[in-house]
Design a protein around this motif. Structure first.
Motif, PDB file in Angstrom:
ATOM      1  N   ASN A  59       0.623  -1.155  -0.329  1.00 25.47           N
ATOM      2  CA  ASN A  59       0.252  -0.241  -0.086  1.00 25.47           C
ATOM      3  C   ASN A  59       0.922   1.169   0.032  1.00 25.47           C
ATOM      4  O   ASN A  59       0.467   2.129  -0.657  1.00 25.47           O
ATOM      5  CB  ASN A  59      -1.111   0.140   1.104  1.00 25.47           C
ATOM      6  CG  ASN A  59      -2.152   1.098   0.987  1.00 25.47           C
ATOM      7  OD1 ASN A  59      -2.857   1.759   0.155  1.00 25.47           O
ATOM      8  ND2 ASN A  59      -3.264   0.659   2.194  1.00 25.47           N
ATOM      9  N   ASN A  61       3.900   1.288  -0.956  1.00 25.43           N
ATOM     10  CA  ASN A  61       5.374   1.515  -1.506  1.00 25.43           C
ATOM     11  C   ASN A  61       4.972   1.368  -3.120  1.00 25.43           C
ATOM     12  O   ASN A  61       5.493   2.001  -4.569  1.00 25.43           O
ATOM     13  CB  ASN A  61       6.274   0.626  -1.762  1.00 25.43           C
ATOM     14  CG  ASN A  61       7.634   0.695  -0.897  1.00 25.43           C
ATOM     15  OD1 ASN A  61       7.515   2.035  -0.790  1.00 25.43           O
ATOM     16  ND2 ASN A  61       7.996  -0.573  -0.074  1.00 25.43           N
ATOM     17  N   THR A  63       0.951   1.911  -4.275  1.00 24.22           N
ATOM     18  CA  THR A  63      -0.255   2.917  -4.193  1.00 24.22           C
ATOM     19  C   THR A  63       0.470   4.122  -4.676  1.00 24.22           C
ATOM     20  O   THR A  63       1.244   4.216  -3.633  1.00 24.22           O
ATOM     21  CB  THR A  63      -1.036   2.829  -3.480  1.00 24.22           C
ATOM     22  OG1 THR A  63      -1.204   2.925  -1.837  1.00 24.22           O
ATOM     23  CG2 THR A  63      -1.725   1.202  -4.035  1.00 24.22           C
ATOM     24  N   ASN A  64       0.043   5.183  -4.330  1.00 18.45           N
ATOM     25  CA  ASN A  64      -0.151   6.925  -4.514  1.00 18.45           C
ATOM     26  C   ASN A  64      -0.846   7.623  -3.645  1.00 18.45           C
ATOM     27  O   ASN A  64      -1.070   8.001  -3.007  1.00 18.45           O
ATOM     28  CB  ASN A  64      -0.199   7.547  -5.367  1.00 18.45           C
ATOM     29  CG  ASN A  64       0.812   7.301  -6.637  1.00 18.45           C
ATOM     30  OD1 ASN A  64       1.649   6.788  -6.072  1.00 18.45           O
ATOM     31  ND2 ASN A  64      -0.249   7.139  -7.689  1.00 18.45           N
ATOM     32  N   MET A  65      -0.854   5.895  -2.642  1.00 13.80           N
ATOM     33  CA  MET A  65      -1.522   6.461  -1.207  1.00 13.80           C
ATOM     34  C   MET A  65      -1.444   7.661  -0.251  1.00 13.80           C
ATOM     35  O   MET A  65      -1.728   8.696   0.268  1.00 13.80           O
ATOM     36  CB  MET A  65      -2.400   5.329   0.289  1.00 13.80           C
ATOM     37  CG  MET A  65      -3.268   5.179   0.961  1.00 13.80           C
ATOM     38  SD  MET A  65      -2.851   4.255   2.594  1.00 13.80           S
ATOM     39  CE  MET A  65      -1.789   5.088   2.971  1.00 13.80           C
ATOM     40  N   GLU A  67       0.760  10.078  -1.056  1.00  9.64           N
ATOM     41  CA  GLU A  67       0.365  11.150  -1.940  1.00  9.64           C
ATOM     42  C   GLU A  67      -0.502  12.189  -2.159  1.00  9.64           C
ATOM     43  O   GLU A  67      -0.917  13.187  -1.968  1.00  9.64           O
ATOM     44  CB  GLU A  67       0.846  11.184  -3.288  1.00  9.64           C
ATOM     45  CG  GLU A  67       2.887  11.275  -3.357  1.00  9.64           C
ATOM     46  CD  GLU A  67       3.219   9.941  -2.588  1.00  9.64           C
ATOM     47  OE1 GLU A  67       2.131   8.714  -2.941  1.00  9.64           O
ATOM     48  OE2 GLU A  67       4.077   9.515  -3.287  1.00  9.64           O
ATOM     49  N   ASP A  68      -1.927  10.861  -1.976  1.00  9.45           N
ATOM     50  CA  ASP A  68      -3.138  11.586  -1.913  1.00  9.45           C
ATOM     51  C   ASP A  68      -4.055  12.127  -0.538  1.00  9.45           C
ATOM     52  O   ASP A  68      -4.642  12.465  -0.753  1.00  9.45           O
ATOM     53  CB  ASP A  68      -4.100  10.856  -2.453  1.00  9.45           C
ATOM     54  CG  ASP A  68      -3.834   9.982  -4.359  1.00  9.45           C
ATOM     55  OD1 ASP A  68      -3.444  10.709  -4.610  1.00  9.45           O
ATOM     56  OD2 ASP A  68      -4.563   8.925  -4.397  1.00  9.45           O
ATOM     57  N   LYS A  71      -2.808  15.622  -0.525  1.00  7.78           N
ATOM     58  CA  LYS A  71      -3.379  16.716  -1.396  1.00  7.78           C
ATOM     59  C   LYS A  71      -4.800  16.535  -0.188  1.00  7.78           C
ATOM     60  O   LYS A  71      -5.527  17.748  -0.496  1.00  7.78           O
ATOM     61  CB  LYS A  71      -3.201  15.714  -2.718  1.00  7.78           C
ATOM     62  CG  LYS A  71      -2.620  15.899  -2.866  1.00  7.78           C
ATOM     63  CD  LYS A  71      -2.235  15.696  -4.497  1.00  7.78           C
ATOM     64  CE  LYS A  71      -0.646  15.351  -5.090  1.00  7.78           C
ATOM     65  NZ  LYS A  71      -0.369  14.780  -6.428  1.00  7.78           N
ATOM     66  N   ASP A  80       2.485  21.296  -3.964  1.00  7.08           N
ATOM     67  CA  ASP A  80       3.361  20.304  -5.230  1.00  7.08           C
ATOM     68  C   ASP A  80       4.395  19.410  -4.649  1.00  7.08           C
ATOM     69  O   ASP A  80       5.031  20.041  -3.813  1.00  7.08           O
ATOM     70  CB  ASP A  80       3.919  21.418  -5.995  1.00  7.08           C
ATOM     71  CG  ASP A  80       4.950  20.164  -6.969  1.00  7.08           C
ATOM     72  OD1 ASP A  80       4.651  19.453  -7.623  1.00  7.08           O
ATOM     73  OD2 ASP A  80       6.236  20.905  -7.197  1.00  7.08           O
ATOM     74  N   LYS A  84       9.713  12.432  -2.810  1.00  5.78           N
ATOM     75  CA  LYS A  84       8.676  11.915  -2.308  1.00  5.78           C
ATOM     76  C   LYS A  84       9.233  10.978  -1.719  1.00  5.78           C
ATOM     77  O   LYS A  84       9.994  10.263  -2.599  1.00  5.78           O
ATOM     78  CB  LYS A  84       7.760  11.065  -2.913  1.00  5.78           C
ATOM     79  CG  LYS A  84       6.711  12.998  -3.682  1.00  5.78           C
ATOM     80  CD  LYS A  84       5.712  11.817  -4.284  1.00  5.78           C
ATOM     81  CE  LYS A  84       5.979  12.245  -6.059  1.00  5.78           C
ATOM     82  NZ  LYS A  84       4.506  12.435  -6.402  1.00  5.78           N
ATOM     83  N   SER A  85       9.007   9.969  -0.371  1.00  4.71           N
ATOM     84  CA  SER A  85       9.685   8.986   0.169  1.00  4.71           C
ATOM     85  C   SER A  85       9.241   8.699   0.882  1.00  4.71           C
ATOM     86  O   SER A  85       8.158   9.575   1.177  1.00  4.71           O
ATOM     87  CB  SER A  85      11.088   9.275   0.420  1.00  4.71           C
ATOM     88  OG  SER A  85      11.204  10.041   1.771  1.00  4.71           O
ATOM     89  N   SER A  86       9.007   7.408   1.472  1.00  7.52           N
ATOM     90  CA  SER A  86       8.160   6.663   2.052  1.00  7.52           C
ATOM     91  C   SER A  86       9.391   5.556   3.593  1.00  7.52           C
ATOM     92  O   SER A  86      10.533   5.522   2.933  1.00  7.52           O
ATOM     93  CB  SER A  86       7.388   5.014   2.388  1.00  7.52           C
ATOM     94  OG  SER A  86       6.411   6.041   0.762  1.00  7.52           O
TER      95      SER A  86
END
Length: 137
Positions: A59, A61, A63-65, A67-68, A71, A80, A84-86
């Motif tokens: 989830n 790595n 998906t874009n969860m 970032e979403d 936002k 903007d 990006k890093s997790s």
């Protein structure tokens, strides 16, 4: 989904503990589900915890969860995102020892059940050292 899986892990772990406590306190001839109940609850808990680990990593790595989520909580501002890093924090890594301990409990229960089965089989067969006259009676 990950939280639901972890809640189920906690539930099955509590069931395993309660079955162990009941079986250790109750009458030795009346056990609730025996070692099979503890084995089942521990194995379900271990499988669900591994599944929670995998789902969480996928989830974050794949998906874009994340970032979403940023936002959506930014309100009406235009965001903007750069660089990006997790990062996996301590809570994620604490599930790994939990899984190892569940697997350890399964190994202990399996060895206990195997030793009890082996002892029952040894008691059922006649002794081979006894003289033949005694074995005939």
């Amino acid at each position: 989904m990950v939280l639901c899986l972890l809640v189920l892990c906690l539930l099955f772990s509590a069931c395993s503990i309660l079955i162990c406590l009941y079986n250790s306190i109750s009458n030795p001839y009346e056990t609730y589900m025996g070692p099979i109940g503890v084995y089942t609850c521990s194995s379900l808990s271990a499988c669900l915890s591994v599944l929670a680990l995998i789902v969480f990593v996928l989830n974050i790595n794949v998906t874009n969860m994340a970032e979403d989520l940023v936002k959506n909580f930014a309100g009406g501002l235009l965001v903007d995102l750069k660089n990006k890093s997790s990062e996996m924090q301590l809570g994620y890594y604490l599930i790994i020892p939990y899984t190892v301990l569940c697997l350890g409990a399964i190994a202990v229960i399996y060895n206990y059940d195997h030793a009890a089965y082996k002892q029952r089989k040894e008691q059922q067969r006649p002794t081979e050292d006894a003289p033949k006259e005694i074995m005939m009676y």
